[in-house]
Design a protein around this motif. Structure first.
Motif, mmCIF file in Angstrom:
data_model
loop_
_atom_site.group_PDB
_atom_site.id
_atom_site.type_symbol
_atom_site.label_atom_id
_atom_site.label_comp_id
_atom_site.label_asym_id
_atom_site.label_seq_id
_atom_site.Cartn_x
_atom_site.Cartn_y
_atom_site.Cartn_z
ATOM 1 N N ALA A 40 -4.538 -3.459 2.097
ATOM 2 C CA ALA A 40 -3.286 -3.539 1.344
ATOM 3 C C ALA A 40 -3.479 -3.033 -0.082
ATOM 4 O O ALA A 40 -2.612 -2.340 -0.636
ATOM 5 C CB ALA A 40 -2.778 -4.979 1.330
ATOM 6 N N ALA A 41 -4.628 -3.352 -0.690
ATOM 7 C CA ALA A 41 -4.902 -2.904 -2.056
ATOM 8 C C ALA A 41 -5.022 -1.385 -2.117
ATOM 9 O O ALA A 41 -4.479 -0.742 -3.025
ATOM 10 C CB ALA A 41 -6.179 -3.560 -2.576
ATOM 11 N N ASN A 43 -3.669 0.760 -0.107
ATOM 12 C CA ASN A 43 -2.325 1.316 0.087
ATOM 13 C C ASN A 43 -1.494 1.213 -1.188
ATOM 14 O O ASN A 43 -0.730 2.133 -1.523
ATOM 15 C CB ASN A 43 -1.621 0.589 1.234
ATOM 16 C CG ASN A 43 -2.218 0.910 2.591
ATOM 17 O OD1 ASN A 43 -2.870 1.940 2.757
ATOM 18 N ND2 ASN A 43 -2.014 0.032 3.559
ATOM 19 N N THR A 44 -1.635 0.098 -1.907
ATOM 20 C CA THR A 44 -0.891 -0.083 -3.153
ATOM 21 C C THR A 44 -1.336 0.928 -4.203
ATOM 22 O O THR A 44 -0.512 1.544 -4.893
ATOM 23 C CB THR A 44 -1.087 -1.513 -3.691
ATOM 24 O OG1 THR A 44 -0.581 -2.452 -2.734
ATOM 25 C CG2 THR A 44 -0.358 -1.708 -5.010
ATOM 26 N N ALA A 47 -0.082 4.401 -3.267
ATOM 27 C CA ALA A 47 1.355 4.550 -3.522
ATOM 28 C C ALA A 47 1.628 4.776 -5.008
ATOM 29 O O ALA A 47 2.462 5.613 -5.381
ATOM 30 C CB ALA A 47 2.100 3.311 -3.029
ATOM 31 N N ALA A 48 0.915 4.045 -5.870
ATOM 32 C CA ALA A 48 1.099 4.220 -7.315
ATOM 33 C C ALA A 48 0.653 5.610 -7.758
ATOM 34 O O ALA A 48 1.312 6.262 -8.576
ATOM 35 C CB ALA A 48 0.324 3.146 -8.073
ATOM 36 N N ARG A 116 3.255 -1.872 -9.950
ATOM 37 C CA ARG A 116 2.653 -2.512 -8.784
ATOM 38 C C ARG A 116 1.471 -3.372 -9.216
ATOM 39 O O ARG A 116 0.892 -3.166 -10.289
ATOM 40 C CB ARG A 116 2.196 -1.461 -7.768
ATOM 41 C CG ARG A 116 3.337 -0.673 -7.135
ATOM 42 C CD ARG A 116 2.799 0.416 -6.230
ATOM 43 N NE ARG A 116 3.828 1.047 -5.419
ATOM 44 C CZ ARG A 116 4.589 2.049 -5.825
ATOM 45 N NH1 ARG A 116 4.430 2.536 -7.047
ATOM 46 N NH2 ARG A 116 5.503 2.573 -5.031
ATOM 47 N N THR A 117 1.101 -4.315 -8.369
ATOM 48 C CA THR A 117 -0.034 -5.184 -8.671
ATOM 49 C C THR A 117 -0.917 -5.333 -7.437
ATOM 50 O O THR A 117 -0.449 -5.204 -6.299
ATOM 51 C CB THR A 117 0.426 -6.586 -9.119
ATOM 52 O OG1 THR A 117 1.176 -7.205 -8.063
ATOM 53 C CG2 THR A 117 1.277 -6.505 -10.372
ATOM 54 N N ILE A 118 -2.189 -5.591 -7.684
ATOM 55 C CA ILE A 118 -3.108 -5.976 -6.618
ATOM 56 C C ILE A 118 -3.783 -7.269 -7.051
ATOM 57 O O ILE A 118 -4.091 -7.461 -8.227
ATOM 58 C CB ILE A 118 -4.151 -4.883 -6.308
ATOM 59 C CG1 ILE A 118 -4.890 -4.433 -7.573
ATOM 60 C CG2 ILE A 118 -3.505 -3.697 -5.645
ATOM 61 C CD1 ILE A 118 -5.967 -3.398 -7.301
#
Length: 284
Positions: A40-41, A43-44, A47-48, A116-118
């Motif tokens: 998930a991280a 992918n985040t 995306a950013a 966005r955040t991780i």
């Protein structure tokens, strides 16, 4: 008809087997959860980066994505903000204090762009080009631990054509910083600030008469720090929580010892994010 029951020994054996299976299931679940968190991280972050590149091309300007550490409300848990900022032409050329004239670029967050955040103990690192040693991985500071060596601010810079670069060719700048709150004041730590006026002139005794310790201004000393960004053409997403469990943070006497252990862990465990050298697109 007589039915034989279980003996005490048989019941104990069954209970032991069930306990072992439950333990193995818990371990497997934690591993799966950690893998999902890392995925998930990645992918985040991807995306950013895709968003930043698209903005750079659309608006024909330099755009940077930085990985800024933040603390939750209780101040005990860290997460990473992925801030996308743009260069609007704000630069300053100033005497470092030793006669050398350096150029500094001021970037500001792009309006109305999702930050966005991780979280979950995951962090992002980049090679330590600031020291000329690209075999060492740099990552941001771990803010909950106030007595540890500082880390650095990592960023990916896109040119107006969407390529990943490490310098603004238009300004020829030596340093880039992000003015998160748009106040024209670069916060280094609780006591040190660099004031930039509207004429893009540095008006701080930081420049004279003593030569500043430029290297220290890459450090994230407090949550509000706005240090210079270490640009990188490659990223590593890693489980910082696992890294900190694998090593003893209290043994880190300086940034070099911290970076050494982080590098060992990242080399063995991190997920890499690389870019097409011609287009700047993330390689997927």
């Amino acid at each position: 008809m007589y039915t034989r029951g279980f003996t005490l020994l048989e019941l104990i054996v069954v209970m032991v087997v069930m306990a072992i299976l439950a333990g193995l299931s818990a371990i497997a679940y934690r591993g799966i959860a950690a893998d999902m968190q890392m995925s998930a991280a990645v992918n985040t972050v991807t995306a950013a980066l895709d968003n930043a590149r698209a903005i750079a091309i659309k608006h024909n300007r330099y755009v940077i994505t930085v990985f800024r550490p933040k603390l939750d409300d209780d101040g005990t848990t860290q997460y990473i903000e992925l801030v996308i900022a743009e260069w609007n032409g704000d630069s300053a050329s100033a005497n470092r204090g030793d006669g050398d004239i350096w150029t500094y670029d001021r970037f500001v967050p792009v309006p109305k762009v999702l930050v966005r955040t991780i979280s979950g103990g995951v962090n992002v690192a980049g090679p330590g080009y600031g020291t000329g040693d690209d075999t060492v991985w740099w990552a941001c500071s771990y803010l909950p631990a106030t007595n540890e060596p500082f880390g650095s601010l990592i960023g990916v810079l896109y040119s107006p054509e969407g390529r990943v670069v490490v310098r603004n060719a238009e300004s020829g700048s030596d340093r880039i910083w992000v003015d998160y709150n748009r106040d024209w004041i670069q916060t280094i730590n609780a006591t040190t600030q660099i004031v930039w006026d509207d004429a893009n002139v540095v008006t701080s005794p930081w420049l004279s008469p003593a030569t500043p310790n430029i290297g220290s201004y890459f450090d994230i000393e407090i949550q509000a720090s706005e240090p210079f960004v270490s640009m990188t053409p490659i990223l590593a997403v890693f489980n910082e929580e696992a890294c900190r469990k694998a090593y003893d943070p209290t043994a880190w006497s300086d940034s070099n010892s911290r970076e050494r252990d982080y590098t060992t862990f990242i080399d063995a465990n991190a997920d890499r994010i690389q870019f097409n050298r011609y287009s700047g697109a993330v390689l997927k």
